[in-house]
Design an enzyme around this catalytic site. Structure first.
Site, PDB file in Angstrom:
ATOM      1  N   ASP A  11       0.689  -0.990   0.278  1.00 51.83           N
ATOM      2  CA  ASP A  11      -0.273   0.044  -0.662  1.00 51.83           C
ATOM      3  C   ASP A  11       0.567   1.022  -0.575  1.00 51.83           C
ATOM      4  O   ASP A  11       0.605   2.710   0.330  1.00 51.83           O
ATOM      5  CB  ASP A  11      -1.481   0.128   1.300  1.00 51.83           C
ATOM      6  CG  ASP A  11      -1.578  -1.132   1.120  1.00 51.83           C
ATOM      7  OD1 ASP A  11      -2.354  -1.355  -0.018  1.00 51.83           O
ATOM      8  OD2 ASP A  11      -2.537  -1.826   2.289  1.00 51.83           O
ATOM      9  N   GLY A  40      -4.697  -4.271  -3.507  1.00 55.17           N
ATOM     10  CA  GLY A  40      -5.568  -2.910  -4.126  1.00 55.17           C
ATOM     11  C   GLY A  40      -4.814  -1.638  -4.373  1.00 55.17           C
ATOM     12  O   GLY A  40      -4.243  -1.500  -3.664  1.00 55.17           O
ATOM     13  N   HIS A  41      -4.861  -2.084  -5.456  1.00 55.51           N
ATOM     14  CA  HIS A  41      -4.016  -0.499  -6.448  1.00 55.51           C
ATOM     15  C   HIS A  41      -4.918   0.487  -7.134  1.00 55.51           C
ATOM     16  O   HIS A  41      -5.857   0.665  -7.556  1.00 55.51           O
ATOM     17  CB  HIS A  41      -2.653  -1.299  -7.147  1.00 55.51           C
ATOM     18  CG  HIS A  41      -1.896  -1.943  -7.203  1.00 55.51           C
ATOM     19  ND1 HIS A  41      -1.290  -2.246  -7.927  1.00 55.51           N
ATOM     20  CD2 HIS A  41      -1.602  -2.852  -5.825  1.00 55.51           C
ATOM     21  CE1 HIS A  41       0.079  -3.309  -7.231  1.00 55.51           C
ATOM     22  NE2 HIS A  41      -0.505  -3.438  -5.881  1.00 55.51           N
ATOM     23  N   GLN A  49       2.030  -6.130  -3.156  1.00 52.44           N
ATOM     24  CA  GLN A  49       2.348  -5.852  -1.716  1.00 52.44           C
ATOM     25  C   GLN A  49       4.020  -5.330  -1.742  1.00 52.44           C
ATOM     26  O   GLN A  49       4.222  -4.184  -2.245  1.00 52.44           O
ATOM     27  CB  GLN A  49       2.470  -7.503  -1.310  1.00 52.44           C
ATOM     28  CG  GLN A  49       1.297  -8.296  -1.316  1.00 52.44           C
ATOM     29  CD  GLN A  49       0.921  -8.129  -2.967  1.00 52.44           C
ATOM     30  OE1 GLN A  49       1.048  -9.518  -3.845  1.00 52.44           O
ATOM     31  NE2 GLN A  49      -0.982  -8.592  -2.856  1.00 52.44           N
ATOM     32  N   LYS A  92       1.598   1.649  -4.483  1.00 52.62           N
ATOM     33  CA  LYS A  92       2.440   1.543  -6.606  1.00 52.62           C
ATOM     34  C   LYS A  92       1.286   1.816  -7.288  1.00 52.62           C
ATOM     35  O   LYS A  92       1.751   2.220  -8.459  1.00 52.62           O
ATOM     36  CB  LYS A  92       2.727   0.299  -6.541  1.00 52.62           C
ATOM     37  CG  LYS A  92       3.627  -0.325  -5.084  1.00 52.62           C
ATOM     38  CD  LYS A  92       3.240  -1.494  -4.515  1.00 52.62           C
ATOM     39  CE  LYS A  92       2.185  -1.624  -3.986  1.00 52.62           C
ATOM     40  NZ  LYS A  92       1.826  -2.121  -3.281  1.00 52.62           N
TER      41      LYS A  92
HETATM   42  P1  GDP Z   1      -0.890   0.080  -3.336  1.00 54.48           P
HETATM   43  O1  GDP Z   1      -0.800  -1.009  -3.276  1.00 54.48           O
HETATM   44  O2  GDP Z   1       0.352   0.872  -3.616  1.00 54.48           O
HETATM   45  O3  GDP Z   1      -1.317   0.653  -4.871  1.00 54.48           O
HETATM   46  O4  GDP Z   1      -1.335   1.543  -2.511  1.00 54.48           O
HETATM   47  P2  GDP Z   1      -2.892   1.045  -1.994  1.00 54.48           P
HETATM   48  O5  GDP Z   1      -4.042   2.408  -2.994  1.00 54.48           O
HETATM   49  O6  GDP Z   1      -3.386   0.612  -1.442  1.00 54.48           O
HETATM   50  O7  GDP Z   1      -2.453   2.474  -1.109  1.00 54.48           O
HETATM   51  C1  GDP Z   1      -2.032   3.885  -1.556  1.00 54.48           C
HETATM   52  C2  GDP Z   1      -2.962   4.963  -0.431  1.00 54.48           C
HETATM   53  O8  GDP Z   1      -2.920   6.253  -0.456  1.00 54.48           O
HETATM   54  C3  GDP Z   1      -4.507   5.291  -1.847  1.00 54.48           C
HETATM   55  O9  GDP Z   1      -5.548   5.594  -1.380  1.00 54.48           O
HETATM   56  C4  GDP Z   1      -3.786   6.185  -2.263  1.00 54.48           C
HETATM   57  O10 GDP Z   1      -5.039   7.155  -2.983  1.00 54.48           O
HETATM   58  C5  GDP Z   1      -3.463   6.701  -1.698  1.00 54.48           C
HETATM   59  N1  GDP Z   1      -2.180   8.158  -2.407  1.00 54.48           N
HETATM   60  C6  GDP Z   1      -1.353   7.666  -2.499  1.00 54.48           C
HETATM   61  N2  GDP Z   1      -0.935   7.996  -3.057  1.00 54.48           N
HETATM   62  C7  GDP Z   1      -0.682   9.463  -2.274  1.00 54.48           C
HETATM   63  C8  GDP Z   1      -0.073  10.979  -1.411  1.00 54.48           C
HETATM   64  O11 GDP Z   1       1.434  11.346  -2.325  1.00 54.48           O
HETATM   65  N3  GDP Z   1      -0.492  11.335  -0.613  1.00 54.48           N
HETATM   66  C9  GDP Z   1      -1.653  11.323  -0.042  1.00 54.48           C
HETATM   67  N4  GDP Z   1      -2.311  11.759   0.785  1.00 54.48           N
HETATM   68  N5  GDP Z   1      -2.553  10.067  -0.583  1.00 54.48           N
HETATM   69  C10 GDP Z   1      -1.857   9.003  -1.369  1.00 54.48           C
HETATM   70  P1  IMO Z   2      -0.675  -3.988  -2.586  1.00 50.40           P
HETATM   71  O1  IMO Z   2      -0.681  -4.519  -3.483  1.00 50.40           O
HETATM   72  C1  IMO Z   2      -1.021  -4.556   2.395  1.00 50.40           C
HETATM   73  C2  IMO Z   2      -0.613  -8.767   3.404  1.00 50.40           C
HETATM   74  C3  IMO Z   2      -2.408  -9.127   4.182  1.00 50.40           C
HETATM   75  C4  IMO Z   2      -1.499 -10.280   5.488  1.00 50.40           C
HETATM   76  C5  IMO Z   2      -0.250 -10.844   4.519  1.00 50.40           C
HETATM   77  C6  IMO Z   2      -1.125 -11.859   3.920  1.00 50.40           C
HETATM   78  O2  IMO Z   2      -2.421  -3.493  -2.577  1.00 50.40           O
HETATM   79  O3  IMO Z   2       0.545  -3.214  -1.533  1.00 50.40           O
HETATM   80  P2  IMO Z   2      -2.603 -12.855   2.257  1.00 50.40           P
HETATM   81  O4  IMO Z   2      -4.055 -12.592   1.677  1.00 50.40           O
HETATM   82  O5  IMO Z   2      -1.536 -12.323   0.509  1.00 50.40           O
HETATM   83  O6  IMO Z   2      -2.216 -14.200   2.611  1.00 50.40           O
HETATM   84  O7  IMO Z   2      -1.904 -11.839   3.243  1.00 50.40           O
HETATM   85  O8  IMO Z   2      -0.354  -9.709   3.417  1.00 50.40           O
HETATM   86  N1  IMO Z   2      -1.233  -8.466   2.640  1.00 50.40           N
HETATM   87  C7  IMO Z   2      -1.131  -7.270   1.941  1.00 50.40           C
HETATM   88  N2  IMO Z   2      -0.832  -5.798   2.872  1.00 50.40           N
HETATM   89  N3  IMO Z   2      -0.469  -4.504   0.566  1.00 50.40           N
HETATM   90  C8  IMO Z   2      -1.110  -5.429  -0.228  1.00 50.40           C
HETATM   91  O9  IMO Z   2      -1.103  -5.605  -1.690  1.00 50.40           O
HETATM   92  C9  IMO Z   2      -1.537  -6.907   0.809  1.00 50.40           C
HETATM   93  N4  IMO Z   2      -1.506  -7.738  -0.018  1.00 50.40           N
HETATM   94  C10 IMO Z   2      -1.365  -8.671   1.044  1.00 50.40           C
HETATM   95  O10 IMO Z   2      -2.816  -8.303   4.879  1.00 50.40           O
HETATM   96  O11 IMO Z   2      -0.815  -9.242   6.240  1.00 50.40           O
HETATM   97 MG    MG Z   3      -2.877  -1.491  -1.918  1.00 50.04          MG
END
Ligand code: GDP
Ligand code: IMO
Ligand code: MG
Length: 423
Positions: free
Chosen positions: A13, A40-41, A224, A16
């Protein structure tokens, strides 16, 4: 020809999805190399917020081809919902999304096994996303898995039945109270298989290597984060794939000598969702502020993310394991308003000060050692150039660069595509 990798350096998270979307205009192909619907991207642009699960984050661009690589595990049910979620954008998704025949399928019983395994662990549970990731990769390495290409075989249904029956016996072994209607789950599964069949399946390693030969540029998208890597993460509190750079080679069939840059994405602080050690975790008001301002709730499960200070011991480790060539610092805006910031620069490990990431970072072994830094007050979210950023933030950035020995090339100051500052 360019092949670059983009991956997360912490516990996932990091942002990416946002950066892949920002970079896509520079590439012909975006290729996801591991993980599955546990990811979840999030992408935000033109007032739209969208969360992708298995589909690469380049899908919103007109010309880029998006590939789901052999290293990915796909749940057709989640995938169908993902496709339906994209319908409102009126894009021709099917013409620019290709799926590797060698990617593995998540069956309904994989999800049940994930739930049974977690329930049986009680307090020691991994905190899995319950998407069936672990059991599917277990079947892959155990040589029992079913692949996307198998859908095209005449005996697909028999293969399915045989594996699902075996899974049911395994679920019974766990002896946990799991309520489910397998018939209903299977109906849903086979309906979604029909949707999946309407997409193009390819021999993706061949496709990608031909693309490289013809001079195309490829961005490989990781899911991840490095600290969730099956080998290098905080085992057993990890996911079941190689989230690090090597995973892009095995997950796509691209040789290491073809890879040029490795972009490492990290938050200006640290978060983690699920169980497992987290040395710089905060349990005070500072942690609550990060969670609130950063809206730190899982994009997939909605679970609250644990928050803490930036951990440079862990970051250096991730940079080393991945061979990161450029850093992207995300969510700097969330730290605005803190008077003082702490950055972990070493660990006290079994009483001794160390600067490397050790075998075991459980709280009984590791205590973070902090360097205190001055915070900044200005709202960063409307800033558009590096010069505008407050001096304290520039000092924070320069401190990280000096410690980690890799330049920070981009500073993200908000979730929107536009809130991205090049340094
Ligand atoms: P990913 O899994 O690496 O793609 O990241 P996620 O989407 O799960 O989580 C990142 C969260 O931070 C999302 O809700 C994005 O919209 C938000 N986000 C990304 N970059 C920034 C930033 O620079 N500032 C803030 N405030 N939010 C951001
Ligand atoms: P993105 O791509 C954050 C964590 C889960 C758990 C562990 C194992 O959005 O960054 P799993 O379901 O893979 O067996 O869970 O890994 N986890 C993540 N945490 N971002 C993710 O993906 C994750 N995918 C799995 O919360 O601790
Ligand atoms: Mg994510």
């Amino acid at each position: 020809m360019t092949v670059d990798l983009l991956l997360g350096l912490q516990w996932g998270d990091e942002g990416k999805g946002k950066i892949v979307d920002v970079l896509t205009s520079k590439y012909d192909i975006i290729a996801r190399f591991q993980g599955g619907p546990n990811a979840g991207h999030t992408l935000e642009f033109d007032g739209i917020k969208h969360v992708l699960r298995t589909i690469p984050s380049g899908i919103f661009h007109k010309n880029a081809i998006n590939i789901i690589g052999n290293g990915v595990v796909m749940d057709p049910v989640v995938f169908q919902k993902e496709l339906e979620g994209l319908e409102k954008f009126n894009m021709d998704v099917k013409s620019k999304l290709l799926i590797s025949r060698k990617a593995h399928l998540i069956l309904p019983t994989h999800r049940l096994l994930d739930a049974a395994s977690e329930a049986s662990k009680g307090k020691a549970k991994i905190g899995s996303t319950l998407k069936g990731i672990g059991p599917t990769y277990m079947d892959k390495t155990g040589r029992n898995g079913i692949r996307i290409g198998d859908i095209e075989l005449a005996d697909f249904k028999e293969r399915y039945r045989s594996l699902a029956d075996k899974h049911q016996a395994m679920i019974a072994f766990y002896d946990v109270d799991l309520q489910y209607d397998l018939k209903e789950m299977e109906d849903e599964f086979f309906a979604s298989i029909e949707v999946l069949k309407s997409l193009t399946f390819i021999d993706s390693e061949e496709y990608l290597n031909q693309a490289i030969k013809s001079g195309k540029s490829i961005l490989c998208e990781g899911a991840q984060g490095s600290l969730l890597d099956i080998d290098f993460g905080t085992y057993p509190f990890v996911t079941s794939s190689n989230t690090t750079a090597a995973g892009a080679c095995t997950g796509l069939g691209i040789a290491p000598n073809k890879v040029k840059d490795v972009f490492g994405i990290f938050k200006a602080y640290t978060t983690r969702v699920g169980s497992g050690p987290f040395p710089t975790e905060l349990f005070d008001e500072d942690g609550q502020t990060m969670a609130k301002v950063g809206n730190e709730f899982g994009s997939v499960t909605g679970r609250a993310r644990r928050c803490g200070w930036l951990d440079l011991v862990a970051l250096k480790y991730a940079v080393q394991v991945n061979g990161v060539t450029a850093l992207y610092m995300m969510k700097g805006d969330v730290l605005s308003g803190f008077k003082k910031l702490n950055v972990c620069t070493a660990y006290k490990y079994k009483g001794k000060e160390i600067s490397h990431f050790p075998y075991n970072i459980e709280p009984e072994n590791v205590e973070p050692i902090y360097t205190e830094m001055k915070g900044w007050q200005a709202d960063l979210t409307t800033m558009t150039s590096y010069e505008e950023l407050p001096q304290e933030l520039k000092t924070y950035i320069e401190f990280i660069e000096k410690e980690v020995e890799v330049p920070i090339k981009v500073v993200s100051v908000g979730p929107d595509r536009k809130q991205t500052i090049l340094k």
